[in-house]
Design a protein around this motif. Structure first.
Motif, short mmCIF file in Angstrom:
data_model
loop_
_atom_site.label_atom_id
_atom_site.label_comp_id
_atom_site.label_asym_id
_atom_site.label_seq_id
_atom_site.Cartn_x
_atom_site.Cartn_y
_atom_site.Cartn_z
N LYS A 1 1.51 6.77 -6.78
CA LYS A 1 0.41 7.72 -6.95
C LYS A 1 0.88 9.17 -6.85
O LYS A 1 0.51 10.02 -7.68
N GLU B 1 0.83 -1.20 0.00
CA GLU B 1 0.00 0.00 0.00
C GLU B 1 0.87 1.26 0.00
O GLU B 1 0.56 2.25 -0.68
N GLN C 1 2.11 1.80 -3.40
CA GLN C 1 1.02 2.33 -4.23
C GLN C 1 0.94 3.85 -4.09
O GLN C 1 0.76 4.57 -5.08
N TRP C 2 1.09 4.34 -2.86
CA TRP C 2 1.03 5.79 -2.65
C TRP C 2 2.25 6.49 -3.22
O TRP C 2 2.16 7.63 -3.70
N ARG D 1 -14.11 3.62 -1.76
CA ARG D 1 -12.99 3.33 -2.64
C ARG D 1 -13.53 3.09 -4.05
O ARG D 1 -14.67 2.65 -4.22
N ASP E 1 -6.70 4.20 -5.99
CA ASP E 1 -5.32 3.73 -6.11
C ASP E 1 -4.71 4.16 -7.44
O ASP E 1 -5.39 4.66 -8.34
#
Length: 969
Positions: free
Chosen positions: A219, A212, A215-216, A741, A323
């Motif tokens: 992003k 996660e 992922q950020w 989400r 995401d």
């Protein structure tokens, strides 16, 4: 530069000085970092005796082995050795050489200091770090070699100067920390923090899932990512990170991510008494990531204290989480090919007139709100500005005069500025008063701007009247802004009184301040700008007093100013005239008054320049002292700009204000894709309806390729995102249940570099959705299972649909586009599943895409017809039709499963799945299958009786059907 072993890195880490008072930054080696300099630089090792200048250069370079050293010599920045070779190649400038004390040649190149920013921007854009080495003592007073030091290290993630920073975007520096030392615990944690040095904005989040955090990182796309050096062996770096422009910067763990020093440094920088004030009291891993950012800034920006806004952790519970895969699939910021601009949702939405407004728009697009009350406040403000066009136009007029308050004030604070920056800040701050007056008196049409006369005559502003405004009752969000409003009139007045209208760029050459601002400066300005006039006045005075009209005034470099008189008239001059020089037929003389005036004139320019420099520093410090106030008002202006942008887009495109609620239902009437509509025009776009509720949780959408299935999926997700941003949406009517989400699995792609096929990538994206989708999630799936064999793909698509429809107690909303027509049989058999298809029309062997979403399943895929439209040769099309007809006739490749009531027992549906009642299922006396061969029928009937439906999975059911088909056609 030799690569260090793991033991060396560990030794460096254990022996690192926690106070970090050295000049070096431990960076990653070329195998890990994608910094181009690290892969090429090596330390120069000349084999001859060096001059003092080169000794100084190498001593400084030794502290910055991974940086290109811009070494100031006079009006140039010079580079030597490998630095020169790299710079000459990357900048396409001439590479020369400089001789040593032997025949050796030292590679050398340089750039003018006054135009260095152009070259620096190019190097930074290519990922290089640049150390700026300046003279730190006056050459006039220096004994021997002028002392030089590195005063600044420019890196892609720490840029403050106006180089290659995207004006409307953020330039993030990131830090990622994962608690490797405690990874054997049941709840390991990590954190990712990111900071924009140019605006002072920073935030971050903690997570128990390392994937996660990655992922950020993907992003937010930081230009540099600070990471502990030997943590890289603790987890695998995702391939998107390796292939991106994100530079990994390895640093010692204990000196950069030390929690003990983290608490002290954070409290000091933020000016608070405890970590609880920053929301970090229970987030030690996030505090460690934050202090790594501060330490890296300290190392690169040297003694520059970069001002930072109040740190606020990103609470994912407050925002709609999108995401990085979904951002890419929905083309929020970039098109699928990676390019920006037209074709993205950001391009459609960005009508902001200030850089701060555009950055806020991007922030909201990254993570829209989830709180219904907060969204409603924004909606009311946007609606107010949309319905009152005259007010909106005047607001836009003022906002267009506001420059980047955040970056201007930050550069002023760190003394990376010039007089024009300060003047631009003052001009922008002057707009605050007009903005306040406009909001307080919306009907006052005289409030536009100080330059209202520049409004084009062919574009008249439509001012509102009391009737069309409806009383002008400000919505709550605007009232809140006015309560906290700060005109900053003290700073505005100071700058206006101090600076001339067109100040120079340089701060050392005078001409910055107006007359009347400082009495001493006024005298110097009078001398420097009216010196010739004063000399002429003195000459006239002496001619009148002596009566000698032939008295003249002259000047040369040796004697300076002098009076010249014919030799025959010298005796008539008073005693105050002193002889300086004798020339043919004339004498040159001076007087005490001329000497005094000459001295004033000679010193006035230097004194003026010196005084104005000091006055500018005082002015800069005064402005820097109110940085917090300026940043607050920058946030106020950005909110106004954000709201007017959404209002302008809604008005221009004739969108509607959606109704949001906390329930499950999602209803979109005549919805449209905002980006496709912007490109094609509204008249060319066919809208569609989508309705999801408790009884219709998963819609299976079928239809030919190119019919518009993906467009319907994407527009549903985009409309939801727009709604939760507080925006109007492209539809005739919309009722949106707030999503927590949004997930997407759209299109086909592969990752060959990591050995991942299209199908593997598809399954990884699907796996993420199935693991993370929860209550009130919105899922859009397009063509799941197409990358493998028919039965495998069908089985997976079937199982995924079955899982989603019952996930989170039936609280997941799903749109599922597929070519597996077999899935359409699930309607009526599993609660919550419904069929829809994209209608087409057949005419004369041709198909026409109607782009209309209608209830029910599609009868077939029309793949051959689409291939014909794509330009596949006619002979191939004809042959494909013949093969299809033969296959259908012989049933050799017909995998379609027809789910009649009698065969429902064969499906072996999951025991948790709710099956609709069917009276025919209990009619055991009826014949299940009719076959001419009685023996085969009896055998099949016997297998049916023994079948354990409760423990039969969909894939096993399909396998069983295939086996029966082979045995009993």
């Amino acid at each position: 530069m030799n690569k260090k072993t793991q033991a060396d890195l560990l030794s460096d880490d254990l022996n690192a000085d926690p106070s970090l008072n050295n000049d070096s930054v431990s960076l990653s080696d070329p195998a890990v970092s994608n910094s181009p300099l690290l892969a090429q630089a090596s330390e120069p090792k000349p084999t001859f005796r060096l001059t003092p200048m080169f000794e100084q250069f190498l001593a400084i370079k030794e502290k910055h082995p991974n940086d290109l050293l811009f070494y100031r010599m006079g009006d140039f920045y010079e580079l030597f050795f490998e630095d020169a070779e790299i710079a000459a190649r990357e900048l396409q400038i001439t590479l020369t050489s400089r001789s040593g004390n032997t025949d050796n040649k030292i590679p050398m190149c340089g750039v003018p200091h006054h135009s260095a920013n152009l070259y620096l921007a190019e190097l930074l854009n290519k990922g290089y770090r640049v150390a700026i080495c300046e003279q730190v003592e006056d050459p006039k007073t220096a004994k021997g070699l002028v002392k030089r030091e590195v005063v600044n290290v420019l890196t892609p993630g720490t840029i403050l100067e106006n180089l290659n920073i995207e004006p409307k975007g953020n330039n993030f520096l990131g830090a990622l920390f994962w608690d490797v030392e405690n990874s054997d615990k049941t709840n390991p944690k990590g954190a990712f923090a990111w900071l924009d040095c140019s605006t002072g904005y920073w935030t971050g989040l903690s997570s128990k899932n390392i994937s996660e955090l990655w992922q950020w990182v993907i992003k937010m796309q930081p230009r540099e990512l600070v990471i502990p050096d030997f943590q890289l062996s603790a987890f695998k770096i995702p391939e998107p990170i390796k292939n991106s422009k994100i530079q990994l910067v390895r640093v010692p763990l204990r000196s950069y991510f030390n929690f003990k020093s983290a608490e002290k440094k954070l409290l000091e920088v933020q000016g608070v008494a405890e970590l609880a004030a920053l929301g970090l009291e229970e987030k030690p891993e996030l505090a460690r990531a934050c202090v790594a950012l501060l330490t890296y800034l300290q190392q690169t920006r040297k003694n520059t204290q970069i001002p930072l806004q109040a740190f606020k952790p990103l609470d994912q519970n407050k925002y709609l989480v999108i995401d990085e895969v979904t951002e890419r699939n929905l083309e929020l910021f970039k098109r699928m090919d990676g390019s920006k601009g037209s074709g993205t949702l950001l391009h459609v939405l960005d009508n902001c007139l200030t850089p701060m407004g555009s950055r806020l728009l991007q922030e909201r697009l990254h993570y829209p709100f989830k709180d219904l009350e907060q969204i409603t406040e924004i909606q009311n403000a946007v609606k107010y500005l949309l319905e009152n066009q005259g007010l909106r136009l005047r607001l836009q007029k003022i906002l267009s005069q506001v420059q980047d308050l955040e970056r201007l004030s930050t550069r002023i604070h760190v003394n990376r500025t010039n007089p024009r920056d300060v003047l631009a800040l003052g001009t922008s701050l002057a707009c605050l008063t007009n903005l306040r007056r406009l909001l307080e008196n919306p009907l006052n049409t005289s409030i536009i701007s100080d330059n209202s006369e520049t409004t084009p005559k062919n574009e008249p502003l439509a001012y509102p009247t009391a009737t069309d405004v409806g009383g002008m009752n400000l919505p709550k969000a605007l009232q809140t802004l006015l309560k906290k409003w700060d005109d900053l009139s003290d700073i505005t007045s100071l700058i206006k009184q101090a600076l001339v209208n067109e100040p120079p760029i340089q701060i050392t050459e005078g001409g910055i301040f107006q007359t009347g601002f400082n009495k001493e400066l006024d005298e110097l300005i009078d001398l420097t700008e009216h010196g010739t006039q004063k000399l002429n006045e003195l000459l006239l005075k002496e001619q009148e007093e002596t009566g000698i009209t032939k008295l003249k005034l002259g000047q040369n470099r040796i004697f300076g100013y002098f009076f010249e008189v014919p030799r025959a008239l010298v005796g008539q001059l008073p005693e105050r005239f002193t002889r300086r020089q004798t020339v043919a037929n004339a004498e040159r003389l001076t007087t005490p008054e001329l000497k005094a005036l000459e001295e004033k004139l000679n010193l006035a320019t230097d004194r003026r320049n010196s005084l104005e420099y000091q006055m500018f520093q005082d002015l800069r410090e005064r402005v820097a002292s109110v940085w917090t106030r300026i940043i607050f008002m920058a946030s106020v202006v950005s909110a106004l700009d954000y709201w007017q942008s959404l209002a302008e887009v809604g008005h221009k495109n004739k969108w509607v204000l959606p109704s949001l609620h906390s329930g499950f239902e999602l209803e979109i009437v005549a919805g449209r894709h905002p980006v496709v509509e912007a490109i094609q025009g509204r008249s060319n776009f066919i809208p569609n309806d989508i309705y999801l509720n408790e009884n219709k949780r998963l819609i299976i959408i079928t239809g030919p390729n190119m019919a518009g299935k993906s467009t319907v999926l994407r527009q549903t997700a985009l409309i939801t995102i727009l709604a939760q941003m507080g925006s109007y949406v492209p539809a005739n009517n919309a009722k949106i249940g707030i999503a927590d989400r949004i997930f997407s699995r759209v299109g086909a792609s592969d990752n060959l570099a990591e050995g991942q096929s299209t199908f593997m990538t598809e399954m990884m994206e699907s796996a993420r959705i199935l693991r993370q989708a929860g209550r009130n999630s919105l899922v859009i799936l397009d063509e799941v299972g197409r990358g493998t064999s028919t039965f495998d793909g069908l089985s997976l698509a079937w199982a995924i649909a079955e899982d989603l429809v019952q996930r989170a107690n039936g609280q997941v909303r799903t749109l599922f586009a597929t070519h597996y027509h077999e899935l359409t049989a699930l309607e009526g058999k599993i609660s919550g599943i419904a069929n829809m298809n994209i209608a087409i029309k057949e005419s004369g062997g041709e198909i026409i895409f109607l782009r209309r979403l209608i209830p029910g399943p599609s009868d077939r895929s029309y793949g051959i017809e689409v291939a014909k439209l794509a330009g596949v040769p006619a002979q191939v099309i004809q042959r494909a039709k013949a093969i299809l007809a033969e296959l259908e006739k012989n049933n050799a490749f017909n995998t379609k499963i027809t789910l009649r009531n009698e065969t429902q027992l064969l499906l072996g549906l999951n025991s948790k799945t709710k099956i609709l009642p069917d009276e025919q299922l209990v009619k055991t006396q009826e014949t299940v299958l009719i076959d001419k061969k009685q023996e085969q029928a009896l055998n099949l009937f016997q297998e049916l009786k023994e079948l354990d439906c409760d423990n039969l999975s969909p894939i096993n059911a399909l396998t069983l059907l295939i086996d029966w088909k082979k045995r009993w056609k």
